[in-house]
Scaffold this motif. Structure first.
Motif, PDB file in Angstrom:
ATOM      1  N   MET A  73       3.015  -3.742  15.813  1.00  0.00           N
ATOM      2  CA  MET A  73       4.186  -3.599  16.665  1.00  0.00           C
ATOM      3  C   MET A  73       4.781  -2.213  16.469  1.00  0.00           C
ATOM      4  SD  MET A  73       7.127  -5.695  14.596  1.00  0.00           S
ATOM      5  CE  MET A  73       7.588  -5.248  12.938  1.00  0.00           C
ATOM      6  N   HIS A  74       5.499  -1.717  17.511  1.00  0.00           N
ATOM      7  CA  HIS A  74       6.186  -0.445  17.387  1.00  0.00           C
ATOM      8  C   HIS A  74       7.429  -0.621  16.518  1.00  0.00           C
ATOM      9  CE1 HIS A  74       3.950   0.879  21.130  1.00  0.00           C
ATOM     10  NE2 HIS A  74       3.722   1.826  20.270  1.00  0.00           N
ATOM     11  N   ALA A  75       7.648   0.343  15.621  1.00  0.00           N
ATOM     12  CA  ALA A  75       8.768   0.266  14.691  1.00  0.00           C
ATOM     13  C   ALA A  75       9.084   1.669  14.194  1.00  0.00           C
ATOM     14  CB  ALA A  75       8.420  -0.643  13.518  1.00  0.00           C
ATOM     15  N   PRO A  76      10.278   1.874  13.643  1.00  0.00           N
ATOM     16  CA  PRO A  76      10.573   3.170  13.027  1.00  0.00           C
ATOM     17  C   PRO A  76       9.566   3.476  11.920  1.00  0.00           C
ATOM     18  CG  PRO A  76      12.566   1.860  13.270  1.00  0.00           C
ATOM     19  CD  PRO A  76      11.427   0.951  13.594  1.00  0.00           C
ATOM     20  N   THR A  77       9.297   4.747  11.699  1.00  0.00           N
ATOM     21  CA  THR A  77       8.315   5.136  10.698  1.00  0.00           C
ATOM     22  C   THR A  77       8.786   4.764   9.293  1.00  0.00           C
ATOM     23  OG1 THR A  77       7.539   6.979  12.045  1.00  0.00           O
ATOM     24  CG2 THR A  77       7.074   7.077   9.676  1.00  0.00           C
ATOM     25  N   PRO A  78       8.033   3.947   8.547  1.00  0.00           N
ATOM     26  CA  PRO A  78       8.423   3.594   7.181  1.00  0.00           C
ATOM     27  C   PRO A  78       8.243   4.786   6.241  1.00  0.00           C
ATOM     28  CG  PRO A  78       6.283   2.648   7.713  1.00  0.00           C
ATOM     29  CD  PRO A  78       6.802   3.256   8.978  1.00  0.00           C
ATOM     30  N   ASP A  79       9.065   4.829   5.192  1.00  0.00           N
ATOM     31  CA  ASP A  79       9.021   5.967   4.272  1.00  0.00           C
ATOM     32  C   ASP A  79       7.683   6.089   3.553  1.00  0.00           C
ATOM     33  OD1 ASP A  79      11.620   6.634   4.943  1.00  0.00           O
ATOM     34  OD2 ASP A  79      12.509   5.509   3.269  1.00  0.00           O
ATOM     35  N   ASP A  80       7.024   4.967   3.343  1.00  0.00           N
ATOM     36  CA  ASP A  80       5.776   4.985   2.570  1.00  0.00           C
ATOM     37  C   ASP A  80       4.533   5.016   3.447  1.00  0.00           C
ATOM     38  OD1 ASP A  80       5.967   2.427   3.613  1.00  0.00           O
ATOM     39  OD2 ASP A  80       5.191   1.444   1.809  1.00  0.00           O
ATOM     40  N   TRP A  81       4.633   5.551   4.658  1.00  0.00           N
ATOM     41  CA  TRP A  81       3.517   5.482   5.590  1.00  0.00           C
ATOM     42  C   TRP A  81       2.262   6.154   5.042  1.00  0.00           C
ATOM     43  CZ3 TRP A  81       1.204   9.871   7.524  1.00  0.00           C
ATOM     44  CH2 TRP A  81       1.928  11.073   7.415  1.00  0.00           C
ATOM     45  N   ARG A  82       2.429   7.294   4.377  1.00  0.00           N
ATOM     46  CA  ARG A  82       1.257   8.007   3.865  1.00  0.00           C
ATOM     47  C   ARG A  82       0.578   7.216   2.744  1.00  0.00           C
ATOM     48  NH1 ARG A  82       3.580  12.279   3.312  1.00  0.00           N
ATOM     49  NH2 ARG A  82       2.811  13.638   4.954  1.00  0.00           N
ATOM     50  N   GLU A  83       1.363   6.645   1.847  1.00  0.00           N
ATOM     51  CA  GLU A  83       0.800   5.866   0.738  1.00  0.00           C
ATOM     52  C   GLU A  83       0.104   4.600   1.251  1.00  0.00           C
ATOM     53  OE1 GLU A  83       3.896   7.051   0.881  1.00  0.00           O
ATOM     54  OE2 GLU A  83       3.665   8.691  -0.584  1.00  0.00           O
ATOM     55  N   ALA A  84       0.712   3.951   2.257  1.00  0.00           N
ATOM     56  CA  ALA A  84       0.103   2.741   2.826  1.00  0.00           C
ATOM     57  C   ALA A  84      -1.238   3.064   3.476  1.00  0.00           C
ATOM     58  CB  ALA A  84       1.058   2.103   3.836  1.00  0.00           C
ATOM     59  N   ASN A  85      -1.283   4.140   4.226  1.00  0.00           N
ATOM     60  CA  ASN A  85      -2.526   4.514   4.899  1.00  0.00           C
ATOM     61  C   ASN A  85      -3.600   4.942   3.907  1.00  0.00           C
ATOM     62  OD1 ASN A  85      -1.504   3.951   7.434  1.00  0.00           O
ATOM     63  ND2 ASN A  85      -0.930   6.061   7.879  1.00  0.00           N
ATOM     64  N   ARG A  86      -3.196   5.642   2.856  1.00  0.00           N
ATOM     65  CA  ARG A  86      -4.189   6.055   1.859  1.00  0.00           C
ATOM     66  C   ARG A  86      -4.775   4.845   1.149  1.00  0.00           C
ATOM     67  NH1 ARG A  86      -1.428   9.553  -0.683  1.00  0.00           N
ATOM     68  NH2 ARG A  86      -2.306  11.448   0.206  1.00  0.00           N
ATOM     69  N   ALA A  87      -3.951   3.874   0.804  1.00  0.00           N
ATOM     70  CA  ALA A  87      -4.457   2.662   0.148  1.00  0.00           C
ATOM     71  C   ALA A  87      -5.426   1.919   1.056  1.00  0.00           C
ATOM     72  CB  ALA A  87      -3.291   1.751  -0.243  1.00  0.00           C
ATOM     73  N   LEU A  88      -5.105   1.872   2.340  1.00  0.00           N
ATOM     74  CA  LEU A  88      -5.988   1.208   3.302  1.00  0.00           C
ATOM     75  C   LEU A  88      -7.344   1.906   3.359  1.00  0.00           C
ATOM     76  CD1 LEU A  88      -5.151  -0.175   6.762  1.00  0.00           C
ATOM     77  CD2 LEU A  88      -6.872   1.617   6.630  1.00  0.00           C
TER      78      LEU A  88
END
Length: 278
Positions: A1-16
């Protein structure tokens, strides 16, 4: 879903991405056994549009496990450099390079954020700056990306981008026949879908992803603003994987909508050059 950018977006994507590296290494999608034996990972339209790379230097931004990067070396590039923010992906690429007999002088890989590329890569500029499919959607600021990428294009060189068409992000997941999402949304798309495009059924733990869609006009304008000259924008009616269940695998290995159904662009490509004297 569309949502404001979370602060941890880079860490979440790297873990993925870190978690998916070993899945991709053993997947049929990447088929590394065939790749090691000589199979080309590049698409025919990329080879035609980039042209002869013999003797040239090439930088691949967001290179993942390096199969596209190394394929350019096989096509004659004098030096290829791959950059990715995932340490496991970069280490996999380094192992592949060694297995292919390519030393650091021919194929080097760097672990760094793409926005830090100018400081992280070995040289200040490259004849070709390349970025492959499924890269831009992981970046929130396309202007910043364009400035970084363009800064690494040598005089007389060019940037080449091949990417999935943003129109596909607007269509319903079941059939690809209805517009379900806003093409012009600037919010992040936060998702929790498990698995991966290389294996939809793979069991995964780190499933939270944060992505952004970038309309083609935004991408072209960002590149033009850097001073690069747009040579072409091409749209393609095929995809690399079954983005929608209705897509059918064709004899050439691409996925397309069934015959008789109106076509839409599923991928696009851009070439943008720097003048020899600039």
């Amino acid at each position: 879903m569309h949502a404001p950018t979370p602060d941890d977006w880079r860490e979440a994507n790297r873990a993925l991405w870190d978690e998916r590296v070993p899945i991709h290494v053993t997947s049929d999608f990447y088929d590394l056994e065939s790749f090691r034996a000589g199979k080309d990972a590049l698409r025919d339209f990329e080879l035609a549009e980039v042209g002869d790379v013999t003797g040239k230097s090439l930088l691949h931004l967001q290179c993942h496990i390096g199969v596209d990067t190394l394929s350019w070396a096989r096509h004659g590039a004098a030096q290829v450099v791959g950059l990715d923010f995932s340490e496991p992906a970069v280490e996999t690429a380094r192992v592949l390079a060694r297995e292919l007999g390519l030393g650091q002088d021919r194929a080097a890989f760097v672990a760094a954020d793409v926005h830090d590329a100018a400081e992280a890569v070995p040289d200040s500029s490259y004849d070709i700056v390349y970025t492959g499919l499924g890269a831009l959607n992981w970046l929130p600021d396309i202007d910043r990306w364009a400035e970084t990428a363009a800064s690494l294009v040598a005089p007389g060189g060019f940037l080449y981008l091949a990417e999935f068409h943003p129109l596909t992000d607007c269509l319903d997941d079941d059939t690809g026949t209805k517009v379900d999402h806003d093409y012009f949304s600037r919010d992040a798309w936060v998702d929790e879908t498990p698995g991966t495009y290389a294996d939809f059924d793979a069991p995964t733990v780190h499933n939270r992803s944060v992505e952004w869609q970038h309309p083609i006009g935004e991408v072209v304008s960002a590149l033009a603003a850097t001073g690069l000259r747009i040579e072409f924008l091409h749209e393609h009616d095929a995809s690399l994987f079954a983005r929608f269940p209705t897509l059918e695998r064709q004899n050439d290995g691409y996925y397309r909508f069934p015959a008789g159904r109106p076509r839409i662009p599923l991928m696009y490509s851009i070439k943008a050059s720097r003048a020899a004297g600039s």
